[in-house]
Design an enzyme around this catalytic site. Structure first.
Site, PDB file in Angstrom:
ATOM      1  N   ARG A   1     -18.587  -0.032   0.921  1.00  0.00           N
ATOM      2  CA  ARG A   1     -18.314  -0.742  -0.452  1.00  0.00           C
ATOM      3  C   ARG A   1     -19.669  -1.274  -0.915  1.00  0.00           C
ATOM      4  NH1 ARG A   1     -15.393  -5.718  -0.491  1.00  0.00           N
ATOM      5  NH2 ARG A   1     -15.509  -5.742   1.766  1.00  0.00           N
TER       6      ARG A   1
ATOM      7  N   GLU B   1       0.843  -1.368   0.049  1.00  0.00           N
ATOM      8  CA  GLU B   1      -0.069  -0.090   0.049  1.00  0.00           C
ATOM      9  C   GLU B   1       0.582   1.065   0.106  1.00  0.00           C
ATOM     10  OE1 GLU B   1      -0.337  -2.396   2.195  1.00  0.00           O
ATOM     11  OE2 GLU B   1      -2.523  -3.136   1.803  1.00  0.00           O
TER      12      GLU B   1
ATOM     13  N   PHE C   1      -5.910   0.508   5.769  1.00  0.00           N
ATOM     14  CA  PHE C   1      -4.231   0.599   5.367  1.00  0.00           C
ATOM     15  C   PHE C   1      -4.161   1.934   4.612  1.00  0.00           C
ATOM     16  CE2 PHE C   1      -5.317  -4.009   4.399  1.00  0.00           C
ATOM     17  CZ  PHE C   1      -4.858  -4.530   5.665  1.00  0.00           C
TER      18      PHE C   1
END
Length: 312
Positions: free
Chosen positions: A165, A56, A81
């Site tokens: 999401r 990441e 992240f």
């Protein structure tokens, strides 16, 4: 509210629409393309898709490099992240450098659900608020997401999107207008103001206003989709009008939306407040329903605290 659309599908389709008009639009992923819902983008624009694997921090470095040569990169990964793991790279390589990186953190707060405490970011907004000039926004439904994502692409500078999401109820009509940095009044009121953000707490705030109305309490509800820059004029006007504010967020109250509002009002118009949100706790594994009840991110909690605030 009616119907449910996957927010990641709207995210991807909006980026596809943007990419068809602007060849500078690119996406970056860290081995989570299916989770982010961006596979259709890759299929249409393979040369404008970069998957760095489980790296990441490197993804942010690559995004910064792409921005430096004129591209508009949209890197995405889980919000834990996108905040804790890559904070230094995003701070220095993207923001300090004055570039144009549009970072997306998916599954913020309790929406991480079965990924558990290690993947449950209650602190990402607090971290991101410390970055000078960064725009932070959290849409509550697919209509708002599409509109604000388009504005993010057009915005000159870095942005951070908190993206749920999966399925989300539609609150706004397709004709509704939005502006980054400007809150939306969902319901007017005179006795107190509920300021909320995100797909979990906006519906709960509206339910709470209905419950309060039954007890003769007139509550305004504001959708503060942009957490930074804060719509200070709207906040101040309702602090003066109603004299009491409840904030509601899927985040630690320390450092989040409530803290931002309290910090502002304390300097210009001290106002009695209560913050509904995570109170100094870590995340855990659980269903969304369980987690929402456990952390008291509910209309009942908003109603309870509103009555206490008014009584005191």
């Amino acid at each position: 509210m009616d119907g449910k659309k996957e927010m990641r599908a709207v995210y991807c389709q909006t980026l596809i629409d943007l990419a068809r008009k602007n060849d500078k639009i690119m996406i970056l992923e860290a081995d989570l393309m299916k989770a982010s819902g961006t596979v259709p983008f890759k299929e249409l624009f393979p040369q404008r898709t970069v998957d760095v694997g489980v790296a990441e921090a490197n993804m942010i470095g690559v995004a910064a490099g792409l921005s430096n040569v004129g591209k508009i990169p949209f890197p995405a990964t889980f919000a834990c992240f996108a905040s804790r793991r890559v904070f230094d790279q995003f701070f220095i390589s993207a923001n300090y450098a004055g570039l144009n990186v549009k970072l997306t953190g998916t599954d913020p707060g309790i929406s991480a659900a079965f990924n558990g405490g290690t993947h449950m970011p209650f602190e990402d907004v607090g971290l991101m608020r410390m970055i000078p000039g960064l725009t932070i926004y959290e849409p509550c439904d697919p209509v708002e997401l599409k509109a604000l994502l388009i504005q993010s692409a057009e915005h000159d500078g870095c942005t951070y999107l908190r993206l749920h999401r999966k399925g989300s109820n539609t609150i706004y009509s397709e004709t509704e207008k939005f502006e980054l940095g400007k809150g939306k009044i969902l319901k007017d009121g005179n006795d107190l103001t509920i300021v909320a953000s995100g797909y979990i707490l906006i519906p709960e705030a509206l339910k709470a206003a209905e419950l309060l109305q039954k007890d003769g309490i007139s509550a305004a509800v504001i959708d503060m989709h942009t957490i930074k820059p804060l719509d200070e004029s709207l906040i101040l006007s309702y602090a003066i009008k109603t004299g009491h504010i409840i904030t509601a967020e899927n985040h630690q109250v320390a450092g989040g939306l409530g803290a931002a509002i309290a910090n502002y009002l304390s300097t210009v118009h001290p106002t009695p407040m209560y913050m509904v949100g995570i109170h100094d706790e870590f995340g855990q594994v659980g269903t969304m329903d369980y987690l929402q009840q456990y952390y008291k991110l509910t209309a009942d909690e908003i109603t309870k605290q509103a009555k206490k605030l008014l009584k005191n």
